[in-house]
Design an enzyme around this catalytic site. Structure first.
Site, PDB file in Angstrom:
ATOM      1  N   SER A   4       1.099  -1.312   6.454  1.00  0.00           N
ATOM      2  CA  SER A   4       0.352  -2.254   7.284  1.00  0.00           C
ATOM      3  C   SER A   4      -1.139  -2.147   6.960  1.00  0.00           C
ATOM      4  O   SER A   4      -1.698  -1.051   6.960  1.00  0.00           O
ATOM      5  CB  SER A   4       0.560  -1.953   8.770  1.00  0.00           C
ATOM      6  OG  SER A   4       1.880  -2.210   9.147  1.00  0.00           O
TER       7      SER A   4
ATOM      8  N   ASP B 290       7.651  -8.050  -7.204  1.00  0.00           N
ATOM      9  CA  ASP B 290       7.357  -7.109  -8.293  1.00  0.00           C
ATOM     10  C   ASP B 290       8.478  -6.073  -8.405  1.00  0.00           C
ATOM     11  O   ASP B 290       8.740  -5.328  -7.453  1.00  0.00           O
ATOM     12  CB  ASP B 290       6.019  -6.419  -8.041  1.00  0.00           C
ATOM     13  CG  ASP B 290       5.457  -5.780  -9.292  1.00  0.00           C
ATOM     14  OD1 ASP B 290       6.166  -4.948  -9.899  1.00  0.00           O
ATOM     15  OD2 ASP B 290       4.320  -6.105  -9.664  1.00  0.00           O
TER      16      ASP B 290
ATOM     17  N   HIS C 165      -2.853  -5.046  12.651  1.00  0.00           N
ATOM     18  CA  HIS C 165      -2.249  -5.104  13.982  1.00  0.00           C
ATOM     19  C   HIS C 165      -2.768  -3.914  14.771  1.00  0.00           C
ATOM     20  O   HIS C 165      -3.348  -2.980  14.214  1.00  0.00           O
ATOM     21  CB  HIS C 165      -0.720  -5.090  13.927  1.00  0.00           C
ATOM     22  CG  HIS C 165      -0.134  -3.865  13.280  1.00  0.00           C
ATOM     23  ND1 HIS C 165      -0.149  -2.615  13.886  1.00  0.00           N
ATOM     24  CD2 HIS C 165       0.481  -3.680  12.082  1.00  0.00           C
ATOM     25  CE1 HIS C 165       0.430  -1.733  13.087  1.00  0.00           C
ATOM     26  NE2 HIS C 165       0.815  -2.353  11.988  1.00  0.00           N
TER      27      HIS C 165
END
Length: 403
Positions: A365, A350, A223
């Protein structure tokens, strides 16, 4: 009375027809958005559209229209009757990249001095003044003063201080156009001159490097970098990539996003690359030879959009210090959002990552997502209301933006 009931029934029938027509139009547009205008397939394998969508109403024609070179036109329709769109299928060699998953320090300078907001100044006479109110706008970029190009925030402050209160013309870039704004500096109670604006000329932080190509070009974050105050993608003039270390983790909780806390090594010898582009689907640039040799890189093939499926996958991130693979689930693929950075939904399963971070946190990110040994995309957002879940972007989206 009977006539009144009759009119009421006709009104209900008209409203029902309008509602059905609206639903039909919305449904048609949804289906149209759920099929891409263009897809890539491996050279010599044929169109391979059967995995593009599992929607039972969408069908693809068996007829291929050769459009030149290694590309084809394939028509799709709703139940074989209502034409939907024509998809361009391009044959190409499957790209191979190196995945990373390591944290990196990001430093970027804005293209001009970014105006955050206008504020008040207490003048020499003790009164409050707002010389920039209703003149400047948050998100304006100051690129020049009185016909002179502006280098940075400090130069702007120096010019204002030296103005003696005379009018200044700011050359501002606003929504793609240059606007000249006349402002009069105000003498504050400490005797200095000020314009009454809050400004910024750089931004820094920690993110995750997603992939590196053979020539050293990289993509990260998935992003764009936006200013937290203005809420817009920053216009970047230049940027640098540095080595970074994760020192601690603020564990994410439902309703409260977590964060990877670290330190950026702002030393010349720790610089590992240059940032050239800040876009809505990632930041891009070139790694130095030092960056190529010092980062943990692993070569993998990429997955095409149409190959990504719901089910088990892994997330490569450095929550524990060095990059490790953690188990996740791809829970939904949003074909109607395929051109955005929210193409599919993931959930961390997990136990190790859930224990360390609570799921997805700020700083992750750009973490690569792999499925069947191929790179399918990267993490882009966390669900604030559900820390274990978030969005991912198709790797093809990131690579197409880079090119």
């Amino acid at each position: 009375m009977a006539e009144r009931k009759h009119r009421y029934r006709r009104l209900l029938l008209a409203l029902l027809v309008i509602a059905l027509a609206g639903a039909g139009i919305w449904g048609y547009r949804y289906l149209k958005r759920s099929v891409p205008d263009q897809i890539y397939v491996d050279r010599g394998t044929g169109p391979g559209l059967e995995s593009l969508t599992d929607h039972p109403l969408i069908t693809f024609s068996d007829d291929l229209e050769v459009s030149g070179g290694a590309s084809y036109q394939v028509s799709c329709s709703v139940m074989g009757m209502l034409p939907l769109k024509t998809v361009t299928v391009r044959e190409a060699d499957r790209p191979v990249v190196q995945v990373c998953g390591a944290p990196v320090g990001i430093y970027m300078e804005t293209r001009g001095v970014l105006i955050i907001d206008a504020g008040e100044i207490r003048g020499a006479d003790g009164s409050l003044k707002s010389p920039a109110e209703h003149i400047v706008k948050a998100g304006d970029y100051i690129r020049g003063v009185d016909g002179r190009a502006l280098e940075d925030k400090q130069e702007l402050m120096d010019l204002v201080a030296e103005s003696g209160g005379k009018d200044m013309v700011l050359e501002v870039w606003r929504q793609g156009q240059q606007v000249d704004l006349k402002l009069t500096p105000v003498q504050s109670e400490d005797g200095s001159y000020k314009l009454g604006i809050w400004v910024r000329d750089n931004i820094q932080g920690i993110g995750t490097l997603t992939y590196v190509e053979e020539d050293g070009s990289f993509g990260a974050l998935g992003h764009g970098i936006s200013d937290v105050d203005v809420g817009e993608i920053l216009q970047v003039d230049q940027g640098e990539l540095y080595q970074a270390d994760i020192l601690s983790v603020v564990k994410g909780q439902d309703g409260v996003p977590g964060e990877l806390k670290g330190v950026i090594r702002y030393y010349p010898e720790e610089k590992i690359g240059e940032i050239q582009t800040n876009s809505g689907v990632g930041i891009y640039g070139t790694l130095s030879s030092r960056g190529m040799s010092s980062l943990p890189l692993r070569q993998v093939e990429i997955a095409r959009r149409q190959e990504v499926r719901e089910g088990p996958a892994t997330l490569l991130c450095a929550a524990g210090g060095s990059p490790e693979e953690y188990e996740i689930q791809i829970t939904a693929i949003h074909w109607d959002q395929q051109d955005t950075n929210k193409c599919f939904t993931i959930q961390v399963t997990d136990p190790r990552l859930l224990e360390e971070t609570g799921g997805i946190v700020q700083g992750m990110s750009g973490s690569p997502i792999l499925q069947d040994g191929r790179l399918v995309g990267a993490v882009t957002h966390v669900f604030v209301s559900e820390a274990a879940s978030g969005y991912g972007i198709f790797i093809e989206n990131m690579m197409e933006a880079a090119s």
